[in-house]
Structure formats: structure tokens, C-alpha cells
Design an enzyme around this catalytic site. Structure first.
Site, PDB file in Angstrom:
ATOM      1  N   MET A  73     -30.176  17.552 109.303  1.00 56.58           N
ATOM      2  CA  MET A  73     -30.440  17.178 107.866  1.00 56.58           C
ATOM      3  C   MET A  73     -29.143  16.831 107.796  1.00 56.58           C
ATOM      4  O   MET A  73     -28.603  17.793 106.809  1.00 56.58           O
ATOM      5  CB  MET A  73     -31.423  17.704 107.326  1.00 56.58           C
ATOM      6  CG  MET A  73     -32.902  17.839 108.577  1.00 56.58           C
ATOM      7  SD  MET A  73     -34.101  18.707 108.182  1.00 56.58           S
ATOM      8  CE  MET A  73     -34.298  18.162 105.700  1.00 56.58           C
ATOM      9  N   THR A  74     -28.196  15.886 107.208  1.00 59.19           N
ATOM     10  CA  THR A  74     -27.228  16.448 106.653  1.00 59.19           C
ATOM     11  C   THR A  74     -27.359  16.141 105.411  1.00 59.19           C
ATOM     12  O   THR A  74     -26.260  16.861 104.305  1.00 59.19           O
ATOM     13  CB  THR A  74     -26.250  14.500 106.840  1.00 59.19           C
ATOM     14  OG1 THR A  74     -27.527  12.925 106.380  1.00 59.19           O
ATOM     15  CG2 THR A  74     -25.948  14.501 108.396  1.00 59.19           C
ATOM     16  N   CYS A  75     -28.356  15.295 104.928  1.00 59.26           N
ATOM     17  CA  CYS A  75     -28.428  15.818 103.068  1.00 59.26           C
ATOM     18  C   CYS A  75     -28.364  16.978 102.400  1.00 59.26           C
ATOM     19  O   CYS A  75     -27.959  17.796 101.309  1.00 59.26           O
ATOM     20  CB  CYS A  75     -29.459  14.912 103.063  1.00 59.26           C
ATOM     21  SG  CYS A  75     -31.360  15.843 103.336  1.00 59.26           S
ATOM     22  N   VAL A  76     -28.650  17.980 103.461  1.00 60.87           N
ATOM     23  CA  VAL A  76     -28.680  19.329 103.083  1.00 60.87           C
ATOM     24  C   VAL A  76     -27.720  20.103 103.829  1.00 60.87           C
ATOM     25  O   VAL A  76     -28.151  21.722 104.104  1.00 60.87           O
ATOM     26  CB  VAL A  76     -30.187  20.296 103.477  1.00 60.87           C
ATOM     27  CG1 VAL A  76     -30.708  19.494 101.663  1.00 60.87           C
ATOM     28  CG2 VAL A  76     -30.676  19.992 104.526  1.00 60.87           C
TER      29      VAL A  76
END
Length: 320
Positions: free
Chosen positions: A285-288
Site C-alpha cells: 500500500m504505497t500511500c502508507v
């Protein structure tokens, strides 16, 4: 690596083309300003010369910057510069008579060719429409005017031919926040601020301190320890691939994993029996900055699965 600068435009550039270019450079200024404001990294290898313009240091640009901006042109420039230096040495040699100086200067050549035989004129190489001076297309470069040619070529390539583009860039940047607030930085520091840290080999101690296991893993988990051991062996390109896969950016911010926000978090990817974790790829999950890592049976399996995921997962997006 090739570094990004700005292509020259002539003074007689079409008005519509010129306006479109200015809009694009204004947008680029806004984009990079917003990236800095939001602490976002961008994967654009801007040249040292570009950052000098950003910081208002364009007066310090020199032939050395030309070699970085355009290696081919810079190499040719250096060869002509060498001939000009030899001409100056002959002119300053008090042991030679005026006739001997003139003869020695006329004998100067580049790979056996005289300057006149190179058939150069006062136009920008690769851009025949851009004259370095009025009537430049009709002025041949000779050993006598080579100094003027080199001076104009360097100035046009790095200053006169790009001044409008950088003014539009500055206007766009200043519309987000004042560019003057960055004047405290050096060009190489600007590169790190915008694009992140240069390659620095990772070590297990630093990874333990700044990465966070969670949801099924602790620092004592075998999978987490194997992951850190694998990461500590990564080359520069392997680091880029791993970071691009996990964080969405190929480089870390200044300070490395210590400055990554949110921190890299490794969680256990749930695989229900009788399914085998070795048959599954890690996901992210690249956003986090979240790495969902199966509990692989060996370090070799983990290394291969990470490599496969980083390679095949680039530019992919799946709901999880």
C-alpha cells in the site's frame, strides 16, 4: 545518467509556440514548488545547471555545466577550447617572432583538420535556425574568431537561449511560494530536497531502528530479519526498484528511512492453510508505505519473490 536541462529557443520563435512553452514551464514551476511544499519526491534528474537557474545563480554557469547538460556538445566544445588555449599560449610566447606565431597558429588543428575545414558557423549546433549573433549563418568559425564563437556558444546554450523559459518557471514557482526562500541551499542540496537521497548502502541496524513490523510480525520474527538481511545487500538499482514498489518513489527523502513518513511498515500477509506462502507474492500500500509480506520458507524464496513483485508490480494497481 543524463541530466535534464532546457532546450534553447531562438529570438524569432513563433509567438504561439512561445506562449505554449511558457505555459508549460510555468506549470513545471508550480508543480515543483508544490512538491517541495508537500514534501513529495519527484523522479526528475534535473541538472546542476537547472538548479543554478532556480537559485538565481545563472551568472556562475560555465563550460563545465555545458558538459553535464549536453555531453556530446560539451565534448566538442572542450576540444575547441583546447585549441583556443594553445592559440593563447603561442600568442603569449615571447620567444617567438610575429611571423612564427602566425605560422604556428595557422597550423593548429583538430584531429588533423584545420578549424576552417570543420565548416562551422555562428549558429547553435543542432539548431540551424538559431544564430549566435546577427548574420551568424554567414560567418565561418576560424582560428582567429574561435574565442568569440566559444563564448557565444556557451552563453547561448546556458543563458540567452533559455532565459524566457526559466523566467516563466520562476513566475510559476513564485505563485506557490517565494523562490527566494530557497536561496540558502546549494544546487546539490536542492537535488536532494526535490529528488531524495543519493545511494547509501542500507544496514540491518538502521533498518531495525527505523522500520516498523506490525500485524503479525515483530523485530524478532524470522521473516522480518530475513527481509532486513536481503535489503542490506541491495545495489543502487535494486534499492530503486524496491522503493518504487513499496513507496511509489525510487528514492528516500533526505535522512533515509529515518525521515520516511509514514515509516516503512512490514505486516504479515495472511495465507490460510492448506495454501503455501511460497506461492504468493508480497503486496503493498504505497500511500502508507505498507509492505504485506508472506512468511516465506527461506531467504532465497523471499529474495526472488520480492524481485518478481518489484519487477512485475511496477505501474500496477489492485484493490486489496
Amino acid at each position: 545518467m543524463l541530466f535534464v536541462f532546457v532546450a534553447c529557443i531562438g529570438k524569432d520563435c513563433d509567438k504561439d509556440v512561445h506562449a505554449t512553452l511558457m505555459d508549460k514551464f510555468s506549470f513545471l514551476g508550480k508543480f515543483l514548488a508544490k512538491a517541495i511544499l508537500d514534501s513529495r519526491l519527484v523522479d526528475i534528474p534535473l541538472s546542476n545547471a537547472f538548479y543554478k537557474w532556480v537559485l538565481g545563480e545563472e551568472a556562475t554557469l560555465s563550460r563545465l555545466d555545458l558538459l553535464e547538460v549536453d555531453p556530446s556538445l560539451g565534448h566538442s566544445y572542450a576540444q575547441l577550447w583546447d585549441i583556443a588555449e594553445k592559440k593563447h599560449a603561442i600568442q603569449d610566447n615571447v620567444k617567438l617572432s610575429p611571423e612564427e606565431k602566425e605560422r604556428s597558429i595557422k597550423e593548429l588543428s583538430l584531429d588533423g583538420c584545420s578549424i576552417e575545414d570543420l565548416h562551422l558557423d555562428f549558429r547553435l549546433p543542432g539548431s540551424s535556425a538559431i544564430e549566435l549573433k546577427a548574420g551568424g549563418k554567414d560567418i565561418q568559425v576560424t582560428v582567429d574568431n574561435i574565442d568569440e564563437y566559444l563564448q557565444l556558444l556557451c552563453r547561448w546554450s546556458l543563458v540567452d537561449g533559455v532565459i524566457d523559459q526559466f523566467q516563466a518557471f520562476r513566475d510559476g514557482f513564485n505563485s506557490v511560494f517565494p523562490l527566494s526562500t530557497l536561496r540558502m541551499f546549494y544546487p546539490h542540496e536542492m537535488a536532494e530536497l526535490l529528488c531524495g537521497s543519493e545511494y547509501d548502502k542500507w544496514n540491518c541496524k538502521s533498518l531495525v531502528e527505523h522500520c516498523r513490523p506490525d500485524h503479525g510480525y515483530t523485530h524478532d520474527s524470522r521473516a522480518v530479519q530475513m527481509l532486513f538481511e536481503i535489503m542490506s545487500t541491495y545495489s543502487a538499482q535494486e534499492q530503486r526498484s524496491f522503493l518504487q514498489f513499496v513507496t511509489g518513489s525510487p528514492r528516500l527523502p533526505v535522512g533515509g528511512f529515518r525521515s520516511l513518513n509514514p515509516p516503512l511498515t512490514i505486516v504479515r500477509k495472511a495465507i490460510d492453510p492448506p495454501l503455501n506462502p511460497d506461492d504468493f507474492l508480497p503486496s503493498v500500500m504505497t500511500c502508507v508505505n505498507y509492505l504485506k509480506l508472506p512468511d516465506y520458507s527461506s531467504q532465497d524464496f523471499m529474495r526472488n519473490k520480492l524481485r518478481q513483485a518489484a519487477s512485475e508490480g511496477q505501474q500496477s494497481f489492485h484493490l486489496s
